[in-house]
Write a protein that holds these residues in place. Sequence first.
Motif, PDB file in Angstrom:
ATOM      1  N   ALA A  25     -39.914  12.300 -25.130  1.00  7.04           N
ATOM      2  CA  ALA A  25     -41.043  11.750 -24.458  1.00  7.04           C
ATOM      3  C   ALA A  25     -40.030  10.568 -23.422  1.00  7.04           C
ATOM      4  CB  ALA A  25     -41.769  10.907 -25.314  1.00  7.04           C
ATOM      5  N   ASP A  26     -39.403   9.431 -24.425  1.00  5.14           N
ATOM      6  CA  ASP A  26     -38.700   8.409 -24.180  1.00  5.14           C
ATOM      7  C   ASP A  26     -37.887   7.685 -25.329  1.00  5.14           C
ATOM      8  OD1 ASP A  26     -39.160   6.326 -26.280  1.00  5.14           O
ATOM      9  OD2 ASP A  26     -41.411   6.388 -25.606  1.00  5.14           O
ATOM     10  N   TYR A  27     -36.496   7.053 -24.952  1.00  5.22           N
ATOM     11  CA  TYR A  27     -35.783   7.448 -25.804  1.00  5.22           C
ATOM     12  C   TYR A  27     -35.479   6.820 -27.150  1.00  5.22           C
ATOM     13  CZ  TYR A  27     -32.601   8.655 -21.198  1.00  5.22           C
ATOM     14  OH  TYR A  27     -32.164   8.923 -20.322  1.00  5.22           O
ATOM     15  N   GLY A  28     -36.639   5.801 -27.218  1.00  5.52           N
ATOM     16  CA  GLY A  28     -36.686   5.354 -28.566  1.00  5.52           C
ATOM     17  C   GLY A  28     -37.614   6.223 -29.493  1.00  5.52           C
ATOM     18  N   SER A  29     -37.915   7.123 -29.148  1.00  7.18           N
ATOM     19  CA  SER A  29     -38.913   7.412 -30.123  1.00  7.18           C
ATOM     20  C   SER A  29     -38.385   9.230 -30.292  1.00  7.18           C
ATOM     21  CB  SER A  29     -40.609   8.295 -29.290  1.00  7.18           C
ATOM     22  OG  SER A  29     -39.747   9.536 -27.548  1.00  7.18           O
ATOM     23  N   GLU A  30     -39.057  10.150 -31.012  1.00  6.34           N
ATOM     24  CA  GLU A  30     -38.563  11.003 -31.903  1.00  6.34           C
ATOM     25  C   GLU A  30     -38.091  12.031 -30.959  1.00  6.34           C
ATOM     26  OE1 GLU A  30     -40.472  14.404 -34.196  1.00  6.34           O
ATOM     27  OE2 GLU A  30     -40.346  12.685 -35.425  1.00  6.34           O
ATOM     28  N   GLY A  31     -36.788  13.031 -30.621  1.00 11.51           N
ATOM     29  CA  GLY A  31     -37.105  13.722 -30.338  1.00 11.51           C
ATOM     30  C   GLY A  31     -36.390  15.197 -30.720  1.00 11.51           C
ATOM     31  N   VAL A  32     -36.369  15.775 -29.740  1.00 13.40           N
ATOM     32  CA  VAL A  32     -35.286  17.733 -29.452  1.00 13.40           C
ATOM     33  C   VAL A  32     -34.171  17.795 -29.897  1.00 13.40           C
ATOM     34  CG1 VAL A  32     -37.469  18.664 -28.664  1.00 13.40           C
ATOM     35  CG2 VAL A  32     -36.467  20.276 -30.759  1.00 13.40           C
ATOM     36  N   GLU A  33     -33.523  17.821 -30.583  1.00 13.59           N
ATOM     37  CA  GLU A  33     -32.024  18.726 -30.443  1.00 13.59           C
ATOM     38  C   GLU A  33     -32.440  19.349 -30.075  1.00 13.59           C
ATOM     39  OE1 GLU A  33     -29.245  15.731 -32.283  1.00 13.59           O
ATOM     40  OE2 GLU A  33     -31.376  14.437 -33.011  1.00 13.59           O
ATOM     41  N   PHE A  34     -31.778  20.251 -29.064  1.00 11.51           N
ATOM     42  CA  PHE A  34     -31.467  21.077 -28.832  1.00 11.51           C
ATOM     43  C   PHE A  34     -30.061  21.796 -28.998  1.00 11.51           C
ATOM     44  CE2 PHE A  34     -30.986  24.286 -24.280  1.00 11.51           C
ATOM     45  CZ  PHE A  34     -31.915  25.419 -25.404  1.00 11.51           C
TER      46      PHE A  34
END
Length: 445
Positions: free
Chosen positions: A184-193
């Motif tokens: 959602a934004d660079y500092g938030s938890e992401g999903v790695e593909f």
Amino acid sequence: MAARELNFDGLVGPTHNYSGLSYGNVASEENVMAISNPKEAAKQGLKKMKALQEMGFKQGVLAPHHRPNIDVLRRLGFTGSDEKVLSDVNRASPVLLAAVSSASCMWTANAVTVSPSADTLDQRVHFTAANLNAKFHRSIEHELTSNIMKASFSDARYFAHHDALPSVSQFGDEGAANHTRFCADYGSEGVEFFVYGRRAFEEAAPKPNKYPARQTLEASEAIARLHHLPGERVVYAQQKPSTIDAGVFHNDVISVGNGNVLFYHEEAFSETERVLSELDRKLKGATLNPIKVSSGDVTVDEAVRSYLFNSQLLTKSDGSMMLVVPSECKEVESVTAYLDQLVASGGPIDQIEMFDLKQSMRNGGGPACLRLRVVLTENEQAAVNPNIMMSDHLFITLNQWVDKHYRDRLTTDDLADSTLLRESETALDELTQILKLGSVYPFQK
């Protein structure tokens, strides 16, 4: 804490040449034996870096490798002085000489896979050097790559560095070229593909017939474990085998992602609907925005010729996105028409920037190949070696350094010239002082 994405581009090395070493990379094979211009190649890369820095993006520089790699030749049985080693290998195997002289480390998208601290359980940024074992000339890179990464990102409080995976085909790893992060934004938890070409331990599983699948599922899974990524933050997808056989040797030649946007060709993945659904489900705080390019608009062949997807998808200060593409895109009519349509569509991508990267493109490397994306918090940014970050002063200094040390004409016959080796060592020794990397090269020990 605020985080942002930084781009670190590989500086083209003094031995940049066209030896056609990369089977499956159409551009590399088509330009074999052409005369290269290392000076122009380095300056084209620097110009792109500086332009993006002036647009407000954080931009860093990664040093090239030492080539020709005499140490590897000695491990293969060549003895005597450096001059004798070069002469003997040129007589015995010019292809081997070309391999240990390759400047392929310039494509830092293959150098490592990076997971930001927002995704990792220990809240550190994790780097795993890619073994690149599918090609001999690239399989000799990972040790020095690790040294350069550690010199650039040295603070163990923030950065964790992992050795390359075992250099066997079952764990073939091509780095960030097959890895994308959504958030959602660079500092938030992401999903790695993670995108792979084949399952190494399942002989009956689908795989390409003509060209090798360089990335395995098993390698991708191992990196996720090393980086302490929980399952809810990871998605795996297989690249479509027929697309690999069409010359799409890495996923970043057929798709690119950033933020919540996935820009992809409809022939990119084997199970597109499952992949999109899983990415959307695991993406926290945002909805996945997939932008599909159909074969009716741009064929796979046209995507490979133009490197439309080997582009940088960057978030601007106003939240909209810019697509950085090679100038070859304007040479393919369907791609030009599509890009005009894309900008006019009112979607998240509202700007196209083209760069002349012909020296790199002739070996099959576009804007995305040349850069490594690293998401960092403010504290992590402060811990990066400041001397590798692009600035007016560094841009001028590096251009002067290139003018001083690089040739403007190089053939494969020149690779046996021991003078080129000494020129390269002198240049790289000076570069480590400019970038304050310490003694990262074997000849400096």
